[in-house]
Structure formats: C-alpha cells, structure tokens
Design a protein around this motif. Structure first.
Motif, mmCIF file in Angstrom:
data_model
loop_
_atom_site.group_PDB
_atom_site.id
_atom_site.type_symbol
_atom_site.label_atom_id
_atom_site.label_comp_id
_atom_site.label_asym_id
_atom_site.label_seq_id
_atom_site.Cartn_x
_atom_site.Cartn_y
_atom_site.Cartn_z
ATOM 1 N N GLU A 134 0.851 -1.188 0.000
ATOM 2 C CA GLU A 134 0.000 0.000 0.000
ATOM 3 C C GLU A 134 0.881 1.230 0.000
ATOM 4 O OE1 GLU A 134 -2.511 0.660 3.423
ATOM 5 O OE2 GLU A 134 -3.657 2.212 2.384
ATOM 6 N N TYR A 135 0.447 2.239 -0.775
ATOM 7 C CA TYR A 135 1.176 3.512 -0.808
ATOM 8 C C TYR A 135 0.186 4.648 -0.929
ATOM 9 C CZ TYR A 135 3.572 7.509 -2.880
ATOM 10 O OH TYR A 135 4.018 8.772 -3.150
ATOM 11 N N ARG A 136 0.307 5.609 -0.036
ATOM 12 C CA ARG A 136 -0.471 6.845 -0.161
ATOM 13 C C ARG A 136 0.493 8.014 -0.031
ATOM 14 N NH1 ARG A 136 -4.291 6.534 4.322
ATOM 15 N NH2 ARG A 136 -4.081 4.293 4.635
ATOM 16 N N PRO A 137 0.568 8.873 -1.086
ATOM 17 C CA PRO A 137 1.562 9.960 -1.104
ATOM 18 C C PRO A 137 1.525 10.798 0.172
ATOM 19 C CG PRO A 137 0.359 9.876 -3.187
ATOM 20 C CD PRO A 137 -0.311 8.887 -2.268
ATOM 21 N N ASP A 138 2.693 11.129 0.673
ATOM 22 C CA ASP A 138 2.832 11.948 1.879
ATOM 23 C C ASP A 138 2.103 11.364 3.076
ATOM 24 O OD1 ASP A 138 4.532 13.912 0.856
ATOM 25 O OD2 ASP A 138 2.846 14.979 -0.058
ATOM 26 N N ASP A 139 1.818 10.083 3.023
ATOM 27 C CA ASP A 139 1.089 9.489 4.136
ATOM 28 C C ASP A 139 1.767 8.202 4.603
ATOM 29 O OD1 ASP A 139 -0.713 8.482 5.910
ATOM 30 O OD2 ASP A 139 -2.402 8.331 4.525
ATOM 31 N N ILE A 140 1.772 7.169 3.753
ATOM 32 C CA ILE A 140 2.249 5.883 4.264
ATOM 33 C C ILE A 140 2.685 4.919 3.159
ATOM 34 C CG2 ILE A 140 0.042 4.626 4.214
ATOM 35 C CD1 ILE A 140 0.751 3.754 7.164
ATOM 36 N N ILE A 141 3.624 4.045 3.505
ATOM 37 C CA ILE A 141 3.940 2.856 2.715
ATOM 38 C C ILE A 141 3.788 1.667 3.664
ATOM 39 C CG2 ILE A 141 5.725 1.534 1.520
ATOM 40 C CD1 ILE A 141 7.025 4.200 0.759
ATOM 41 N N VAL A 142 3.001 0.676 3.249
ATOM 42 C CA VAL A 142 2.834 -0.509 4.091
ATOM 43 C C VAL A 142 3.462 -1.702 3.377
ATOM 44 C CG1 VAL A 142 1.191 -1.929 5.396
ATOM 45 C CG2 VAL A 142 0.613 0.440 4.830
ATOM 46 N N MET A 143 4.169 -2.527 4.120
ATOM 47 C CA MET A 143 4.795 -3.726 3.565
ATOM 48 C C MET A 143 4.359 -4.949 4.371
ATOM 49 S SD MET A 143 8.390 -1.709 3.211
ATOM 50 C CE MET A 143 9.510 -3.064 3.398
ATOM 51 N N ARG A 144 3.963 -6.001 3.651
ATOM 52 C CA ARG A 144 3.527 -7.235 4.338
ATOM 53 C C ARG A 144 4.545 -8.350 4.129
ATOM 54 N NH1 ARG A 144 0.137 -7.614 8.290
ATOM 55 N NH2 ARG A 144 -0.457 -9.713 7.611
ATOM 56 N N ARG A 145 4.431 -9.391 4.945
ATOM 57 C CA ARG A 145 5.421 -10.464 4.920
ATOM 58 C C ARG A 145 5.509 -11.124 3.546
ATOM 59 N NH1 ARG A 145 5.439 -13.709 9.123
ATOM 60 N NH2 ARG A 145 6.529 -15.353 7.976
ATOM 61 N N ASN A 146 6.717 -11.493 3.163
ATOM 62 C CA ASN A 146 6.987 -12.171 1.900
ATOM 63 C C ASN A 146 6.790 -13.669 2.115
ATOM 64 O OD1 ASN A 146 8.226 -13.572 -0.176
ATOM 65 N ND2 ASN A 146 10.192 -12.497 -0.041
ATOM 66 N N PRO A 147 5.767 -14.255 1.479
ATOM 67 C CA PRO A 147 5.477 -15.676 1.746
ATOM 68 C C PRO A 147 6.553 -16.611 1.203
ATOM 69 C CG PRO A 147 4.085 -14.851 -0.028
ATOM 70 C CD PRO A 147 4.840 -13.665 0.503
ATOM 71 N N TYR A 148 7.477 -16.085 0.409
ATOM 72 C CA TYR A 148 8.553 -16.911 -0.148
ATOM 73 C C TYR A 148 9.904 -16.611 0.500
ATOM 74 C CZ TYR A 148 5.426 -18.606 -3.760
ATOM 75 O OH TYR A 148 4.389 -19.220 -4.428
ATOM 76 N N TYR A 149 9.896 -15.896 1.634
ATOM 77 C CA TYR A 149 11.182 -15.529 2.222
ATOM 78 C C TYR A 149 11.969 -16.792 2.558
ATOM 79 C CZ TYR A 149 14.528 -12.494 4.551
ATOM 80 O OH TYR A 149 15.663 -11.803 4.895
ATOM 81 N N TRP A 150 13.265 -16.731 2.368
ATOM 82 C CA TRP A 150 14.127 -17.908 2.332
ATOM 83 C C TRP A 150 15.000 -18.082 3.565
ATOM 84 C CZ3 TRP A 150 19.148 -15.788 1.630
ATOM 85 C CH2 TRP A 150 19.140 -14.437 1.251
ATOM 86 N N LYS A 151 14.582 -17.455 4.654
ATOM 87 C CA LYS A 151 15.320 -17.576 5.909
ATOM 88 C C LYS A 151 14.378 -18.113 6.986
ATOM 89 C CE LYS A 151 18.236 -13.691 4.533
ATOM 90 N NZ LYS A 151 18.880 -12.423 4.863
ATOM 91 N N VAL A 152 14.910 -18.957 7.859
ATOM 92 C CA VAL A 152 14.093 -19.584 8.901
ATOM 93 C C VAL A 152 14.861 -19.578 10.229
ATOM 94 C CG1 VAL A 152 12.990 -21.132 7.214
ATOM 95 C CG2 VAL A 152 14.996 -21.937 8.485
#
Ligand code: GLA
Ligand code: CA
Length: 694
Positions: free
Chosen positions: A296-314
């Motif tokens: 999600e991105y809203r100018p001058d407001d926010i960027i949201v990032m969610r977990r990467n379901p393929y992340y390769w570290k455990v």
C-alpha cells in the motif's frame, strides 16, 4: 568550445594569483584535540560468522497459522516447505538474544524521505529509513558485522551462500542459494544476477541507486554465470577480498529480471527514462527477495509492507521468517521519527540529529518510557565537500568554473577550514560531550584512525584571510565580499553555493553556520536547500560548488565502500567525477590517495593496511580534501516490546541499524502485541495489480 573556455579560466586565475601574490606566512597544521569522553552505552557480544547462521535443510517448516489456513489450505499458495529453498538460511537460536520468536505485529517506522518508485536498480530512491534495506537482498551482507570478531571479519554470505578463490586469487566462484524464490514465486537464479550486472552496472545509461559502476568491483573485472546457481568473478588483482564488501548493500542487490527485463531499453522500445519510471510508487507488490513486500502507498502518508510468503530464511525450529508480519513507514519528517519513537507512536529511530538529543534523553529516562534509547560510538559526522572537477563534470558556468579552480587550490581549502569554528558549530547543534571537532577524513575512535597522522587546520581567521589575500581574492569594490581576480568570472564577488538537504535540521544548521562563518572571510556562501531526492540527483550530476554531506560508512569502517575513499574510478567518488568524455582531472595528491586506496584493496596484510590508512589520513587531511565539520554519537531508539535486539547495535557502522539489528529475527511476544497491524492476515497480491490480499 567548453574546454577552451575552461583552460582560459584556469590560466587567467593562476595569472591573477601570481601577479598579486602576497606570500602568506606558512600555515602549519596541528593535531586535532582529543574528542570529549563519551562511552557507548552497550557493547556487542562478539561471535564468529558461523555462530549467527548456516544454510541447511530442516526436517520440517512452519509459518503463521493464518497463512496455512487462508492461503495454503485454499490452494492459493504451495505448502511452506515447497516455497523455501532446499537449504534455507537458518538463524541459530544461541545467537538470538531472546531466542525463537512468535509471529505477528508490525514495526512502525517514520521517515522524512519520499519514494520515487521501486526501480532501485535504475536509481530510484524508496525514501530511505531502511525501506530498501528491507526489500532488496544482496549477494553478501555487512550490517550485522558489528558483532563479528575482528579475526573473522569478512562479509556474511547472503544470496551468495558460499564462495571460493582460485589458487592465484584472480577468480572468485560464488554459489547462490538454490531454489529460493522472489516474493511472487518466480525462481531466483544467476539470470537475475547477470541481468543486474550486464544491464545496470555495465550499462552506462543506468545508475543504480547507490552508485554501482564497473569500477566498484575493480578495473577490468568480469562476471559470468556458470550455471543457474554459480557465478564467477575474474579480477585483475589477486585476492581482492575487499570487493566482497561491495557485493553487500547497496552496490550488489539484484532485482527481479522477470519483471524488469521487459521494460529495459535493451529488450523493449522504452527509453532509459521510461525504464527508470516503469515501476512508480503506486505499483504494488513489486517482487523482492527481502522479508517484506510493498502493498500500500499513499503519497505523503504511508507505505505498508507485508510479509513475503517466499522468504528464504528460517529459525532453528524451521519457522519461516520474518516474525513480524508487517512493516510500515509513515511519510513525515526525520525529526518526527525521533519524536514518535520516544513517545511510542513510532517504534524505531536512529537518533542522529543532535538538536533533539536533550529532549529525547529526558523523555526516555523515565521508567515508563515506551522506548529504549542507547547511545553508541561517534560514527555520525559531517563534512563540507568541494566540487573538485576542473574539467567539466556538471557543466559549470563561468562563475562555477572559477569556484572549481579555487576548490582545487590547497591554500583556498586551508583558508576555508581555518574560517570554521568547529567548536561553535558543534555547540550550536547540542551542548555537552556529544560533538567533537572533526578535521576531515577517518573518524576519531574508529579502527584505522591515527591521531598523529591527522593534520588539523583549526580556527584562525587571520591566517585564513591572509591565505585568501595570497590567492589574489581582494574586495575590489568594497562591498565586504572578496572578488575574483580581474579576468576571472568578470571579477565578480566570490559567491559559492552550498548544497544542503532540507529534510534534516542538522544539515540546515550546519549550512547556516558555514554561511555565517564564510562572511567573516569575505566569501558569500549561498545556502541552496533541496529535498533529499533532488539534492542527491544534483550531487550525482556534479551540479554543486560545495555540499554539506553526512559521511558514508567508508569514513567509519574503511572496509565498507572502500573504493569511494578516493576517485578510484570515473564515477565512484562523492565530489570528484569524470566529465562526459570520461576524463578525470586528478590533482597529484588525489592520485596519491587513489594509489593508497588501491594498495589497501590489493593487500590482505593487516599491518600494511593500517600503515596505508595512516598515509591516507595524512594525505587527506594535509590537503584538506574535504573540510570536516563535526562528529558525534547517535542513539538507537526501539520500542521496548521488541525482542532479539542484538547488544550494542550501532546506528551506523558497516550499514545503518535497520540492517544491523536483523529485522527478520525481531519479534514481539503475542501477549504484548498491541494490534497495530494495518492489514492483518493479508499477503502481497499480483505484481502491479493489487495491494494486500486476504
Ligand atoms: C536515512 C536516515 C538514517 C537511516 C537511513 C537508512 O538516511 O537518516 O538514519 O535510517 O536512512 O537508509
Ligand atoms: Ca566585492
């Protein structure tokens, strides 16, 4: 045409000097005063690299329950074991301060930067504050090295899981992690690495954000893919292990070739400009190898990032990382980052603008303060950098060219240094034992610093004025500002622009201080405040006379960003780059610095390296290569609910704290989770198409 003009400008300026020359008394430097005592508040627990993680297969893997239930059980995602590489990167519990974590929660960041888009690989900024660090993974990794024992110091494996050198040290074969996937499920292979190398690093029309150029990896270096998971570097030098640091953030972090290539001018009808802008900030779910994906991105407001379901570290129990389901970034100001982190409405800050230290310290001192604040060593410092190109970088007009000629005069740089009252400059930022006088070059208190090799041209207005008289800069029209000699830039007043980043209070106050102090010696320093992204592109383009600059990690660590310690290539240095014809007009002492840095890169011998850096510091400071201003410690502020923060994490050493704390391992115990997630139980959607999906 341009060249002829320049040559004339230079010659006449020199003529002016020798004609009017009033030989000033020889000005002798001193060694700098010792910085006031300031002890770091916590020390790292030093370990070996293999104590932190290894790559291996585990018997079973796990993930947040909602991912299994809502995505795997409904057939929208393969099971977690199939999404992970055969041998994932496994963090060892013994190195995790609070051990195996629990899933959920969000780390709420606040930043002063703004995203240009996602094409980091072609030079777009995402707004800093660790967004890019969280999105893009690199061949090696260096942030966490602050906790690695000195004897074992070498970049950590990352996308490159192991490597070996040929016997003669000219070839480096790297093995990439096998079977890892981008966040959209597409396989990560050597094709991604080669696409980054061929079509970004080697393509002269593309400048990746942190300035990777072929010389970043040594003159004449080649790279080839041997198979899907093996790449081979060939260097002209033997065992240039230093380049392993260049393969970390931010110079070798490849992008998703399957998404980028169709837009690249070599494979499409796009212009380079269209390529740069092909993935605007509104483009959601851009595929990454990092732990979180923008949704999600809203100018001058926010960027949201969610977990990467393929992340390769455990972790060692097979739990797929990250533990934190979300990161978000409020688009506000850097000063607000401090305020919010201390107040508890934000979770993280690198306290680095001394103007807010006293208030932040007071608020953090109370027992019920929501955040933990911990000071580290003096690794934040500012310099005044002068544009050293005399042959056209940035296409200067007549006035700017005359300034370049001055910048290239040692007496001029000495005079500027001696006009700066560093004590006053530091005290204006914050009173107390924080700031220290910074002569320039390597920071005091760091591994390679040597006081005896440091020449300091300290505050002495009389000497400064004499030097300027000696350069033939006389106030011929009596308005209080010195003029260029007759025939140079029309004999006009010496007006010099000082490019500074308006996003930081500290940059602004330092620029104002310089403006006031230059007045004392009859130089008009006109402050040119620009927002971060614009400031950065003006610097890249060489369009500045002087620039106020927060130093990079090369001045702190020496081993990170080493190639940038001197103009070792046409486009690797902050304030001296080649003109359009690729010519670099190095002064003799600059050539000396280049030779020292290259010798440093070429030798693994620790004594020799220490010796070389003493030489570097001597040549740098004797020639006032840049005018050091102030140096001070920063503090890491993190909300107390977060676990697994490594002891003694510096806000800046090999990289910023956002890399060094290893965010993918941080967690909040479920019982302490306050429910701040903005998009709970969602994952990234289709690249470009949708935001978070549930
Ligand atoms: C900006 C901030 C730093 C750090 C970096 C990370 O430069 O000022 O404190 O967060 O971003 O990229
Ligand atoms: Ca004048």
């Amino acid at each position: 045409m341009r060249k002829v003009l320049f040559a004339l400008g230079g010659a006449s300026l020199l003529l002016g000097i020798s004609a009017i020359a009033v030989k000033a008394q020889a000005v002798e430097p001193t060694t700098p005063p010792d910085p006031p005592e300031f002890a770091a508040q916590s020390e790292p627990v030093f370990v070996g690299i293999s104590d932190i993680f290894e790559y291996r297969a585990l018997d079973q893997y796990a993930e947040p329950q909602w991912v299994t239930e809502n995505f795997v059980d409904t057939g929208r995602l393969p099971p977690v074991a199939e999404r992970l590489p055969a041998e994932p990167l496994v963090y060892k519990s013994a190195n995790m301060p609070d051990g195996i974590g629990e899933y959920g929660d969000v780390m709420r960041h606040v930043i002063g930067g703004r995203p240009e888009g996602w094409n980091y690989f072609a030079g777009q900024s995402q707004g800093w504050g660790g967004i890019d660090i969280g999105l893009f993974e690199c061949l090696t990794r260096t942030g966490p090295l602050f906790m690695v024992r000195a004897e074992e110091l070498e970049p950590l494996p990352n996308l490159a899981r192991s490597w070996e050198w040929s016997e003669d040290g000219h070839e480096l074969t790297m093995h990439l992690i096998e079977g890892a996937k981008w966040s959209d499920g597409h396989p990560f292979t050597s094709d991604d690495v080669m696409f980054f190398w061929q079509d970004h690093v080697l393509d002269p029309n593309v400048s990746p954000l942190n300035g990777a150029t072929p010389e970043s990896f040594g003159d004449g270096t080649t790279l080839e893919a041997l198979d899907d998971y093996t790449i081979k570097w060939t260097f002209t030098e033997s065992f240039p292990t230093q380049y392993l640091y260049q393969m970390a953030y931010g110079t070798f972090c490849p992008g998703p070739a399957h998404i980028l290539r169709p837009e690249h001018p070599s494979y499409s009808d796009n212009t380079y400009n269209e390529y740069v802008n092909a993935f605007p900030a509104e483009f959601m779910s851009f595929p990454v190898m990092g732990a979180w994906v923008p949704v999600e991105y809203r100018p001058d407001d926010i960027i949201v990032m969610r977990r990467n379901p393929y992340y390769w570290k455990v972790d060692e129990d097979g739990n797929q990382l990250p533990y934190l389901d979300e990161l978000y970034y409020r688009l506000s100001s850097w000063a607000d980052r401090d305020v919010q982190a201390v107040a508890g409405s934000g979770d993280f800050s690198n306290l680095e603008q001394p103007e807010s230290y006293v208030e932040a310290l007071q608020r953090a001192a109370s027992d019920d303060a929501p955040a933990r604040l911990q000071f580290g060593a003096r690794t934040i410092g500012y310099s005044l950098q002068m544009n050293m190109s005399g042959n056209g970088w940035g296409e200067p007009d007549e006035r700017a060219q005359a300034v370049r000629e001055l910048n290239r005069e040692l007496d001029f740089r000495k005079a500027v240094s001696m006009a700066i009252d560093r004590q006053r400059l530091g005290d204006a930022l914050v009173r107390g034992p924080f700031t220290a006088i910074y002569p320039g070059g390597l920071f005091a208190g760091t591994t390679y610093y040597d006081k005896e090799s440091t020449a300091y041209y300290g505050y002495d207005l009389e000497a400064a004025n004499q030097l300027l008289d000696g350069l033939g800069l006389i106030d011929t029209d009596g308005d209080g500002i010195r003029n260029f000699p007759e025939g140079v830039a029309g004999g006009q007043n010496v007006e010099i622009t000082v490019l500074a980043n308006t996003d930081y209070n500290t940059d602004r106050s330092l620029a104002d201080g310089i403006n006031a102090m230059m007045e004392e010696i009859g130089i008009r320093a006109i402050v040119n405040l620009q927002q971060g992204n614009t400031r950065d592109s003006l610097r890249q383009a060489g369009q500045f006379d002087w620039s106020v600059w927060r130093e990079g990690s090369e001045m702190v660590s020496v081993v990170q960003g080493t190639v940038g310690l001197a103009p070792t290539g046409p486009r690797v240095h902050d304030f001296h780059r080649a003109n359009e014809a690729g010519e670099l007009d190095l002064l003799p002492f600059e050539q000396e610095l280049v030779d020292i840095v290259n010798a440093f890169i070429a030798t693994p011998d620790l004594d020799e390296r220490a010796e070389l850096m003493r030489d570097y510091q001597r040549v740098f400071t004797e020639n006032v290569y840049s005018v050091g201003l102030t140096q001070y410690p920063g503090a890491l502020i993190i909300n107390k609910r977060f676990k697994n923060i490594p002891e003694g994490t510096p806000i800046f050493l090999y990289n910023w704290a956002e890399d060094s704390v290893i965010r993918e391992r941080l967690f909040v115990p479920v019982d302490d989770q306050p429910g701040h997630e903005l998009h709970p139980q969602t994952l990234p959607g289709e690249p470009g198409g949708s935001g978070p999906i549930s």
